[in-house]
Design a protein around this motif. Structure first.
Motif, mmCIF file in Angstrom:
data_model
loop_
_atom_site.group_PDB
_atom_site.id
_atom_site.type_symbol
_atom_site.label_atom_id
_atom_site.label_comp_id
_atom_site.label_asym_id
_atom_site.label_seq_id
_atom_site.Cartn_x
_atom_site.Cartn_y
_atom_site.Cartn_z
ATOM 1 N N HIS B 77 0.831 -1.210 0.000
ATOM 2 C CA HIS B 77 0.000 0.000 0.000
ATOM 3 C C HIS B 77 0.873 1.271 0.000
ATOM 4 O O HIS B 77 0.547 2.255 -0.655
ATOM 5 N N LEU B 80 2.030 2.448 -3.457
ATOM 6 C CA LEU B 80 1.006 2.850 -4.438
ATOM 7 C C LEU B 80 1.225 4.281 -4.943
ATOM 8 O O LEU B 80 1.772 5.115 -4.215
ATOM 9 N N ALA B 82 -0.719 6.743 -5.135
ATOM 10 C CA ALA B 82 -1.305 7.765 -4.260
ATOM 11 C C ALA B 82 -0.507 7.946 -2.971
ATOM 12 O O ALA B 82 -0.683 8.941 -2.266
ATOM 13 N N MET B 83 0.378 6.991 -2.677
ATOM 14 C CA MET B 83 1.197 7.090 -1.454
ATOM 15 C C MET B 83 2.626 7.484 -1.873
ATOM 16 O O MET B 83 2.828 8.581 -2.325
#
Lengths: 292, 292
Positions: B77, B80, B82-83
């Motif tokens: 995660h 990603l 968006a991160m």
């Protein structure tokens, strides 16, 4: 249902306290999504099925809140730009629109994690072996062999990844994983918590299985016929994406008939119970007759 | 460490079987990331601390695999778009580069969920109350008041959301949440599983706390001085983003000194144990001397 919805909202708020520290933002995002209301169908099923076995209402509400955290996390991640890219959920901006994408990913992760913490806590049941069974059942229902697996298949169908047979059997299996397994958990958590007989548990298992599918078929019908205002989300997206649904496979009337049949079948599985299961019977009728 | 790494890899592979059904893709993505190798520091700490209390090696390996699933999910995660938007992890394409973004989100969710299922299973411990305690501790360490909270603070600092004090105390707290809590869990799972005395557990708690911070400071140093080949990920990203790290706050030498001090302190907490804790002493030295 309104009463349970309010009670589970209160319990969720207690279980998700916002601290006064730097990480507050992610907990605010978790609260934003978890306390947005919604039908609270799963908590209702859970508390009603628990009441059949005289489970402590407070304990049932605790497990129901954990289940709703998992349902909410799945919506938060499902709405992300990389997934369904939705702007509207329960009539409000989706989590990533209200906060940002990274916060929404973390908020989903936080809700999923907190759910298991809550179920493993003595507040959910006095017997640790029951709590372990609840954790395992919930994880199996939510994970890659359950809800997450169903979301994967749904995405693959949508994006044409792999060769997916798009017949009624395949769509049924996809929904049984994607939404069915969590609804099923809501129905069997009661007998697990109440240490019910295998026969009673099997009855609620069969009820939950048929109910979950009826619910999903009714959802496909609503996506075709409902309004954004009633649904609190953007309707018609499935049709716009040329997606195979129960409606495209069976037609609008065919899908409605199938949902009603499954709803009747679900009620049939409750024969073993007396009038104390009338609420569950009413839910089975409600899921196929609702307009949102 | 190489031996534990191989054993935990095998256990992970057993615990993540890929079925021959439509949802296979998400399980393949889970396996791709979980079986990519890596240092397996947390499993090593867990199995070594469990051995101090004569916990069944198989049970310790099972909980270690679950912990590694959670560590892996956090990397998937975190990488990603968006991160942190990383392309490289453990020397291979990140999960969303190898598969796609939606699959990576689901794979992370699947790993997190499976971890709790594994810990709640009798294979992790014969006593259900111990299993419940492990689930609760692991969830607290991984959730919004632990790792997820730390990731939130890290993102806020990076993106200038809110007014974050960027001093040593604030950065320390961020890392104690983001990476420290999971390392701490690795150190206390052993005494929990072995039903150790409060004194023994407190010693390993103190050891884990200092070790986790030493590890993170060493990581900041490596991000400044290491090569992509050694690290298996893109180095220098923190500096490029103008991010506050222990290196920007303390200087390269100051950060190295601080890491060594914490490592010595960690070893000091193991005084209560004899030579059977030598491996843990060696790990404390390793984390500040490694080059990857």
């Amino acid at each position: 249902m309104a009463e349970t919805s309010a009670a589970v909202g209160e319990r969720l708020s207690e279980l998700l306290p916002a601290p006064d520290t730097a990480e507050r933002r992610v907990i605010e995002a978790m609260r934003y999504s978890a306390l947005a209301g919604g039908k609270r169908l799963r908590p209702f099923l859970l508390t009603r099925s628990a009441a059949l076995f005289h489970v402590s209402p407070r304990a049932a509400l605790t497990v129901a809140a954990a289940l709703e955290m998992i349902h909410t996390y799945s919506l938060v991640h499902d709405d992300l730009p990389a997934m369904d890219d939705d702007d509207l959920r329960r009539g409000r901006p989706t989590c990533h629109r209200q906060f940002d994408e990274a916060t929404a990913i973390l908020a989903g992760d936080g809700l999923l994690t907190r759910a298991f913490e809550v179920v493993a806590d003595p507040a959910s049941h006095t017997d640790p072996s029951v709590r372990c069974e609840l954790v395992r059942e919930l994880a199996e229902a939510a994970g890659a062999r359950g809800m997450v697996g169903g979301q994967m298949i749904d995405l693959m169908v949508e994006r044409g990844i792999g060769a997916q047979p798009q017949d009624v059997a395949a769509i049924t299996r996809m929904h049984q994983l994607k939404t069915g397994r969590l609804i099923l958990f809501a129905c069997i958590a009661g007998p697990i918590m109440g240490k019910a007989s295998p026969k009673m548990r099997a009855s609620l298992h069969a009820y939950g299985r048929d109910l979950g599918l009826a619910f999903q078929i009714a959802d496909d019908v609503l996506d075709e016929t409902g309004s954004a205002q009633d649904l609190g989300k953007t309707p018609g997206k499935d049709a716009a994406h040329g997606k195979t649904t129960f409606v495209t496979l069976l037609g609008l009337d065919g899908a409605r008939d199938r949902a009603r049949l499954l709803s009747d079948q679900a009620v049939g599985h409750l024969e073993v119970f007396g009038p104390e299961a009338d609420m569950l019977r009413a839910v089975a009728r409600y899921v196929v007759e609702r307009d949102r």
